[in-house]
Scaffold this motif. Structure first.
Motif, PDB file in Angstrom:
ATOM      1  N   TYR A 134      14.542 -51.952 -23.245  1.00 15.87           N
ATOM      2  CA  TYR A 134      15.626 -52.008 -23.832  1.00 15.87           C
ATOM      3  C   TYR A 134      16.087 -53.472 -24.220  1.00 15.87           C
ATOM      4  O   TYR A 134      16.870 -53.202 -24.643  1.00 15.87           O
ATOM      5  CB  TYR A 134      17.033 -51.336 -22.895  1.00 15.87           C
ATOM      6  CG  TYR A 134      17.640 -51.910 -22.036  1.00 15.87           C
ATOM      7  CD1 TYR A 134      18.318 -52.729 -22.041  1.00 15.87           C
ATOM      8  CD2 TYR A 134      16.903 -51.219 -20.634  1.00 15.87           C
ATOM      9  CE1 TYR A 134      19.179 -53.193 -20.215  1.00 15.87           C
ATOM     10  CE2 TYR A 134      17.207 -52.133 -19.115  1.00 15.87           C
ATOM     11  CZ  TYR A 134      18.151 -53.016 -19.799  1.00 15.87           C
ATOM     12  OH  TYR A 134      19.082 -53.619 -18.124  1.00 15.87           O
ATOM     13  N   THR A 135      15.862 -54.755 -23.173  1.00 15.52           N
ATOM     14  CA  THR A 135      16.012 -56.206 -23.281  1.00 15.52           C
ATOM     15  C   THR A 135      16.141 -56.175 -25.040  1.00 15.52           C
ATOM     16  O   THR A 135      15.122 -55.814 -25.338  1.00 15.52           O
ATOM     17  CB  THR A 135      15.056 -56.959 -22.460  1.00 15.52           C
ATOM     18  OG1 THR A 135      14.067 -56.926 -22.490  1.00 15.52           O
ATOM     19  CG2 THR A 135      15.863 -56.782 -21.119  1.00 15.52           C
ATOM     20  N   TYR A 136      16.952 -57.320 -25.489  1.00 13.85           N
ATOM     21  CA  TYR A 136      16.924 -57.872 -27.003  1.00 13.85           C
ATOM     22  C   TYR A 136      16.478 -59.215 -26.600  1.00 13.85           C
ATOM     23  O   TYR A 136      16.342 -59.506 -26.339  1.00 13.85           O
ATOM     24  CB  TYR A 136      18.055 -58.214 -27.655  1.00 13.85           C
ATOM     25  CG  TYR A 136      18.272 -58.927 -28.667  1.00 13.85           C
ATOM     26  CD1 TYR A 136      18.251 -57.977 -29.592  1.00 13.85           C
ATOM     27  CD2 TYR A 136      17.833 -59.909 -29.098  1.00 13.85           C
ATOM     28  CE1 TYR A 136      18.664 -58.745 -30.806  1.00 13.85           C
ATOM     29  CE2 TYR A 136      19.052 -60.382 -29.931  1.00 13.85           C
ATOM     30  CZ  TYR A 136      18.576 -59.720 -31.227  1.00 13.85           C
ATOM     31  OH  TYR A 136      17.910 -60.361 -31.996  1.00 13.85           O
ATOM     32  N   PRO A 137      14.265 -59.532 -28.116  1.00  7.13           N
ATOM     33  CA  PRO A 137      14.762 -58.944 -29.014  1.00  7.13           C
ATOM     34  C   PRO A 137      13.543 -57.516 -28.524  1.00  7.13           C
ATOM     35  O   PRO A 137      13.296 -57.014 -30.029  1.00  7.13           O
ATOM     36  CB  PRO A 137      14.562 -60.177 -29.552  1.00  7.13           C
ATOM     37  CG  PRO A 137      13.530 -60.710 -29.254  1.00  7.13           C
ATOM     38  CD  PRO A 137      14.683 -60.447 -27.668  1.00  7.13           C
ATOM     39  N   LYS A 138      12.790 -57.570 -27.779  1.00  6.43           N
ATOM     40  CA  LYS A 138      11.366 -57.118 -27.011  1.00  6.43           C
ATOM     41  C   LYS A 138      11.856 -55.623 -28.135  1.00  6.43           C
ATOM     42  O   LYS A 138      10.863 -55.055 -28.252  1.00  6.43           O
ATOM     43  CB  LYS A 138      10.775 -56.952 -26.087  1.00  6.43           C
ATOM     44  CG  LYS A 138       9.916 -56.683 -25.330  1.00  6.43           C
ATOM     45  CD  LYS A 138       9.256 -56.747 -24.434  1.00  6.43           C
ATOM     46  CE  LYS A 138       8.141 -56.661 -24.105  1.00  6.43           C
ATOM     47  NZ  LYS A 138       7.547 -56.871 -22.891  1.00  6.43           N
ATOM     48  N   ALA A 139      12.760 -55.042 -27.007  1.00  4.78           N
ATOM     49  CA  ALA A 139      12.771 -53.048 -27.601  1.00  4.78           C
ATOM     50  C   ALA A 139      13.916 -52.965 -29.036  1.00  4.78           C
ATOM     51  O   ALA A 139      14.039 -51.775 -29.145  1.00  4.78           O
ATOM     52  CB  ALA A 139      13.251 -53.144 -25.846  1.00  4.78           C
ATOM     53  N   TRP A 140      14.028 -53.917 -29.666  1.00  2.00           N
ATOM     54  CA  TRP A 140      15.043 -53.430 -30.484  1.00  2.00           C
ATOM     55  C   TRP A 140      14.110 -53.824 -31.730  1.00  2.00           C
ATOM     56  O   TRP A 140      14.765 -54.960 -32.310  1.00  2.00           O
ATOM     57  CB  TRP A 140      16.071 -54.969 -30.605  1.00  2.00           C
ATOM     58  CG  TRP A 140      17.178 -54.731 -29.387  1.00  2.00           C
ATOM     59  CD1 TRP A 140      16.714 -54.876 -28.302  1.00  2.00           C
ATOM     60  CD2 TRP A 140      18.271 -54.094 -29.866  1.00  2.00           C
ATOM     61  NE1 TRP A 140      17.924 -54.211 -27.189  1.00  2.00           N
ATOM     62  CE2 TRP A 140      19.328 -53.933 -28.104  1.00  2.00           C
ATOM     63  CE3 TRP A 140      19.494 -53.840 -30.454  1.00  2.00           C
ATOM     64  CZ2 TRP A 140      20.873 -53.424 -28.029  1.00  2.00           C
ATOM     65  CZ3 TRP A 140      20.306 -53.756 -30.146  1.00  2.00           C
ATOM     66  CH2 TRP A 140      21.090 -53.958 -28.623  1.00  2.00           C
ATOM     67  N   ILE A 141      13.459 -52.759 -32.130  1.00  2.00           N
ATOM     68  CA  ILE A 141      12.577 -52.799 -33.540  1.00  2.00           C
ATOM     69  C   ILE A 141      13.281 -51.762 -34.379  1.00  2.00           C
ATOM     70  O   ILE A 141      12.050 -51.622 -35.109  1.00  2.00           O
ATOM     71  CB  ILE A 141      10.945 -52.087 -32.588  1.00  2.00           C
ATOM     72  CG1 ILE A 141      11.677 -50.630 -31.916  1.00  2.00           C
ATOM     73  CG2 ILE A 141      11.131 -53.044 -31.684  1.00  2.00           C
ATOM     74  CD1 ILE A 141      10.016 -50.680 -31.323  1.00  2.00           C
ATOM     75  N   ARG A 142      14.482 -50.937 -33.659  1.00  2.00           N
ATOM     76  CA  ARG A 142      14.781 -49.918 -35.558  1.00  2.00           C
ATOM     77  C   ARG A 142      15.807 -50.907 -35.908  1.00  2.00           C
ATOM     78  O   ARG A 142      16.558 -51.323 -35.505  1.00  2.00           O
ATOM     79  CB  ARG A 142      15.631 -48.877 -34.721  1.00  2.00           C
ATOM     80  CG  ARG A 142      14.339 -47.824 -33.808  1.00  2.00           C
ATOM     81  CD  ARG A 142      14.234 -46.866 -32.937  1.00  2.00           C
ATOM     82  NE  ARG A 142      15.188 -47.245 -32.363  1.00  2.00           N
ATOM     83  CZ  ARG A 142      15.208 -46.708 -30.710  1.00  2.00           C
ATOM     84  NH1 ARG A 142      14.681 -44.897 -31.369  1.00  2.00           N
ATOM     85  NH2 ARG A 142      15.721 -46.531 -29.753  1.00  2.00           N
ATOM     86  N   PHE A 201      21.644 -54.186 -39.872  1.00  2.00           N
ATOM     87  CA  PHE A 201      20.017 -54.918 -39.694  1.00  2.00           C
ATOM     88  C   PHE A 201      19.043 -54.146 -39.587  1.00  2.00           C
ATOM     89  O   PHE A 201      18.879 -53.534 -38.138  1.00  2.00           O
ATOM     90  CB  PHE A 201      20.300 -56.163 -38.998  1.00  2.00           C
ATOM     91  CG  PHE A 201      19.221 -57.063 -39.288  1.00  2.00           C
ATOM     92  CD1 PHE A 201      18.530 -58.109 -40.066  1.00  2.00           C
ATOM     93  CD2 PHE A 201      18.198 -57.187 -37.834  1.00  2.00           C
ATOM     94  CE1 PHE A 201      17.402 -58.765 -40.091  1.00  2.00           C
ATOM     95  CE2 PHE A 201      17.307 -58.546 -37.621  1.00  2.00           C
ATOM     96  CZ  PHE A 201      16.972 -58.380 -38.555  1.00  2.00           C
ATOM     97  N   ASP A 202      17.478 -54.638 -40.034  1.00  5.23           N
ATOM     98  CA  ASP A 202      16.294 -53.519 -39.711  1.00  5.23           C
ATOM     99  C   ASP A 202      15.727 -54.623 -39.266  1.00  5.23           C
ATOM    100  O   ASP A 202      14.969 -55.572 -40.646  1.00  5.23           O
ATOM    101  CB  ASP A 202      16.234 -52.414 -41.370  1.00  5.23           C
ATOM    102  CG  ASP A 202      14.827 -51.934 -40.909  1.00  5.23           C
ATOM    103  OD1 ASP A 202      14.386 -52.269 -39.868  1.00  5.23           O
ATOM    104  OD2 ASP A 202      14.676 -51.307 -41.870  1.00  5.23           O
ATOM    105  N   PRO A 203      15.141 -55.167 -38.395  1.00  4.96           N
ATOM    106  CA  PRO A 203      13.838 -55.653 -37.564  1.00  4.96           C
ATOM    107  C   PRO A 203      12.483 -55.922 -38.113  1.00  4.96           C
ATOM    108  O   PRO A 203      12.339 -56.501 -38.582  1.00  4.96           O
ATOM    109  CB  PRO A 203      14.249 -56.153 -36.597  1.00  4.96           C
ATOM    110  CG  PRO A 203      14.519 -54.627 -36.206  1.00  4.96           C
ATOM    111  CD  PRO A 203      15.736 -54.313 -37.233  1.00  4.96           C
ATOM    112  N   ALA A 204      12.383 -54.482 -39.566  1.00  7.05           N
ATOM    113  CA  ALA A 204      10.828 -54.306 -39.486  1.00  7.05           C
ATOM    114  C   ALA A 204      10.526 -54.951 -40.755  1.00  7.05           C
ATOM    115  O   ALA A 204       9.546 -56.234 -40.889  1.00  7.05           O
ATOM    116  CB  ALA A 204      11.091 -52.838 -40.131  1.00  7.05           C
TER     117      ALA A 204
END
Length: 155
Positions: free
Chosen positions: A86-94, A109-112
């Motif tokens: 769940y850590t940022y930024p690794k799991a923040w893909i949505r 914000f959409d990291p995609a």
């Protein structure tokens, strides 16, 4: 029930304060923290991440930034049980909410989109290298230009 926060474009911080309550604290250090939160109006869950930023350009002024990423019920359980990153930024893909620099509100914000930007940045560097090499060789005849165009198309 109220509408989901996901349908709003700009969300005032006061609305988040009213609707989100901590379900479980996950991890906390001196400079960052993670919590699972629940929207008490919709039942939706969010992973909250906040970090402390020391702004040296403004004389060491400290700023705290908050991010809220929607998580599914199954993900909530997996995170609580330690089975899901769940850590940022690794799991923040949505898409997630983050502070707006304009006011005290949050925007989606959409990291995609970052991956696409990185791809085009790499492509731009490759194109630039080909053009520099072409210029260095100094061959400006039609066959050389045609070959350059073929090489650029392959990129």
């Amino acid at each position: 029930m109220s509408e989901s926060l996901s349908v709003l474009k700009r969300i005032p911080h006061t609305l988040l304060e009213q609707r989100l309550e901590t379900v479980q604290k996950l991890n906390e250090t001196k400079n960052e923290a993670y919590e699972l939160m629940k929207d008490n109006h919709t039942g939706e869950h969010y992973l909250m991440y906040h970090y402390l930023h020391l702004n040296l350009a403004e004389g060491g002024h400290k700023e705290t930034y908050f991010h809220f990423m929607p998580v599914e019920h199954d993900d909530v359980l997996a995170i609580v049980l330690g089975e899901q990153e769940y850590t940022y930024p690794k799991a923040w893909i949505r898409p997630y909410l983050r502070n707006s620099s304009v006011d005290d509100s949050y925007v989606w914000f959409d990291p995609a989109g970052l991956e696409q930007e990185e791809y085009y940045e790499r492509l731009g560097h490759q194109l630039n290298e080909h053009l520099i090499e072409f210029k260095r060789k100094g061959k400006l005849d039609p066959d050389s230009v045609h070959q350059l165009m073929k090489d650029l198309d392959k990129l």
